[in-house]
Design a protein around this motif. Structure first.
Motif, PDB file in Angstrom:
ATOM      1  N   TYR A  73     -92.549  37.278  -0.497  1.00  0.00           N
ATOM      2  CA  TYR A  73     -92.930  37.841   0.950  1.00  0.00           C
ATOM      3  C   TYR A  73     -91.900  37.740   2.054  1.00  0.00           C
ATOM      4  O   TYR A  73     -90.935  36.801   1.749  1.00  0.00           O
TER       5      TYR A  73
ATOM      6  N   TYR B  94     -91.590  36.545   5.947  1.00  0.00           N
ATOM      7  CA  TYR B  94     -92.002  36.077   6.859  1.00  0.00           C
ATOM      8  C   TYR B  94     -91.005  35.720   8.278  1.00  0.00           C
ATOM      9  O   TYR B  94     -89.980  35.938   8.305  1.00  0.00           O
TER      10      TYR B  94
ATOM     11  N   TYR C 105     -90.981  33.668  11.727  1.00  0.00           N
ATOM     12  CA  TYR C 105     -91.424  32.602  12.712  1.00  0.00           C
ATOM     13  C   TYR C 105     -90.387  32.659  13.850  1.00  0.00           C
ATOM     14  O   TYR C 105     -89.344  33.401  14.032  1.00  0.00           O
TER      15      TYR C 105
ATOM     16  N   GLN D  18     -88.886  29.976  17.268  1.00  0.00           N
ATOM     17  CA  GLN D  18     -88.978  28.790  17.744  1.00  0.00           C
ATOM     18  C   GLN D  18     -88.513  28.719  19.155  1.00  0.00           C
ATOM     19  O   GLN D  18     -87.411  29.364  19.369  1.00  0.00           O
TER      20      GLN D  18
ATOM     21  N   GLN E 248     -89.341  23.055  20.074  1.00  0.00           N
ATOM     22  CA  GLN E 248     -90.708  23.026  19.651  1.00  0.00           C
ATOM     23  C   GLN E 248     -90.446  23.297  18.135  1.00  0.00           C
ATOM     24  O   GLN E 248     -89.358  23.747  17.677  1.00  0.00           O
ATOM     25  N   GLY E 249     -91.671  23.104  17.487  1.00  0.00           N
ATOM     26  CA  GLY E 249     -91.710  23.474  15.926  1.00  0.00           C
ATOM     27  C   GLY E 249     -91.545  25.019  15.856  1.00  0.00           C
ATOM     28  O   GLY E 249     -92.343  25.621  16.697  1.00  0.00           O
ATOM     29  N   PRO E 250     -91.174  25.567  14.793  1.00  0.00           N
ATOM     30  CA  PRO E 250     -91.419  27.050  14.606  1.00  0.00           C
ATOM     31  C   PRO E 250     -92.861  27.494  14.444  1.00  0.00           C
ATOM     32  O   PRO E 250     -93.525  26.579  14.079  1.00  0.00           O
TER      33      PRO E 250
ATOM     34  N   TYR F 100     -95.608  30.520  13.429  1.00  0.00           N
ATOM     35  CA  TYR F 100     -95.688  31.580  12.568  1.00  0.00           C
ATOM     36  C   TYR F 100     -95.860  32.851  13.510  1.00  0.00           C
ATOM     37  O   TYR F 100     -96.611  32.764  14.533  1.00  0.00           O
TER      38      TYR F 100
ATOM     39  N   HIS G 154     -96.385  37.906   8.445  1.00  0.00           N
ATOM     40  CA  HIS G 154     -95.784  38.131   7.191  1.00  0.00           C
ATOM     41  C   HIS G 154     -96.224  39.278   6.251  1.00  0.00           C
ATOM     42  O   HIS G 154     -97.295  39.716   6.753  1.00  0.00           O
TER      43      HIS G 154
ATOM     44  N   TYR H  69     -86.797  33.698  13.434  1.00  0.00           N
ATOM     45  CA  TYR H  69     -86.286  33.445  12.060  1.00  0.00           C
ATOM     46  C   TYR H  69     -86.914  34.680  11.056  1.00  0.00           C
ATOM     47  O   TYR H  69     -88.043  34.624  10.996  1.00  0.00           O
TER      48      TYR H  69
ATOM     49  N   ARG I  88     -89.744  34.421   1.312  1.00  0.00           N
ATOM     50  CA  ARG I  88     -90.096  33.360   0.685  1.00  0.00           C
ATOM     51  C   ARG I  88     -90.315  33.489  -0.809  1.00  0.00           C
ATOM     52  O   ARG I  88     -90.853  34.086  -1.392  1.00  0.00           O
TER      53      ARG I  88
ATOM     54  N   ASN J 180     -93.516  25.677  -0.664  1.00  0.00           N
ATOM     55  CA  ASN J 180     -93.392  25.681   0.701  1.00  0.00           C
ATOM     56  C   ASN J 180     -92.059  25.248   1.290  1.00  0.00           C
ATOM     57  O   ASN J 180     -91.988  24.929   2.325  1.00  0.00           O
TER      58      ASN J 180
ATOM     59  N   LEU K 199     -89.021  26.662   2.669  1.00  0.00           N
ATOM     60  CA  LEU K 199     -88.817  27.702   3.321  1.00  0.00           C
ATOM     61  C   LEU K 199     -87.031  27.547   3.557  1.00  0.00           C
ATOM     62  O   LEU K 199     -86.652  26.608   4.142  1.00  0.00           O
TER      63      LEU K 199
ATOM     64  N   PHE L 198     -84.189  28.622   6.141  1.00  0.00           N
ATOM     65  CA  PHE L 198     -84.045  29.257   7.264  1.00  0.00           C
ATOM     66  C   PHE L 198     -82.429  29.558   7.506  1.00  0.00           C
ATOM     67  O   PHE L 198     -81.483  28.860   7.124  1.00  0.00           O
TER      68      PHE L 198
END
Lengths: 114, 111
Positions: B32, B34, B36, B38, B42-44, B46, B49, B87, B91, B97, B99, B101
């Motif tokens: 897949y 995906y 994201y 950021q 902060q956190g990435p 979503y 996808h 990003y 995947r 899980n 990933l 980057f």
């Protein structure tokens, strides 16, 4: 639904100490992953837990460890801290660990090692 | 190593569409794509996808070429709050899980 919660948000430690970071996944999510982000190396995968079992591990020394509890909450531990461990540590959760499952990230714990 | 290549940076005018390219020439049939983003410290987050077909949600559209070797993320009406690092990630099913980057594209939306 509450998002992924990481505590603490900020942390300052000195070299040689150890640190424990906590992550509460989204309710119902069984997979928790940890990532380290530094300006030099970017976002790097640390490890992944699913139903209390480590499923996958990144390329980090044994000083980095983690665990997952029966309620899916997870902790990661870094022992004998080094200056280079200063980073943003991110936790992510998903329902399963299938490749068509979205991963949701927390806001991270900013660790500074002095 | 990341399986994707993205331009390091791009500017976009507020209110205009932002088209973010991504090359993934070695992608396999069951992998897949995906996206994201950021925002600083902060956190990435979503975005979207897809596997083969084009996808659209409330945030963006994802256009995947027929040979799947590249894709484009489209933010239809960029706002200042869309300024972030974007990003593109391929995947790998066997990686769970994990990933990988790459460097991402730093998008600056200008008024």
């Amino acid at each position: 639904k509450a998002g992924v919660t990481q505590t603490p948000r900020y942390l300052i430690k000195t070299r040689g100490q150890q640190v424990t970071l906590s992550c509460s996944p989204i309710s119902g999510h069984r997979s928790v992953s940890w990532y380290q982000q530094t300006p030099g190396q970017g976002l790097q995968f640390l490890f992944e837990y699913f139903s209390e079992t480590q499923r996958n591990k990144g390329n980090f020394p044994g000083r980095f460890s983690g665990r997952q509890f029966s309620n899916s909450r997870s902790e990661m531990n870094v022992s004998t801290l080094e200056l280079g461990d200063s980073a943003l540590y991110l936790c992510a959760s998903s329902l399963q660990d299938a490749s068509n499952e979205k991963l949701f990230f927390g806001s991270g714990t900013q660790l500074s090692v002095l | 190593d990341a399986k994707t290549t993205q331009p390091p940076s791009m500017d976009c005018a507020e209110g205009r569409a932002a088209n973010l390219p991504c090359n993934h020439s070695t992608i396999s049939g069951n992998e897949y794509v995906y996206w994201y983003r950021q925002i600083h410290s902060q956190g990435p987050q979503y975005i979207i996808h897809g596997l083969k077909n084009n996808e659209t949600n409330e945030m963006a559209s994802l256009i995947i070429t027929e040979d799947r070797k590249s894709s484009t993320l489209i933010l239809p009406h960029a706002t200042l709050r869309d300024t972030a690092v974007y990003y593109c990630i391929v995947r790998v099913p066997a990686a769970g899980n994990k990933l990988t980057f790459g460097g991402g594209t730093r998008v600056l939306v200008k008024p």
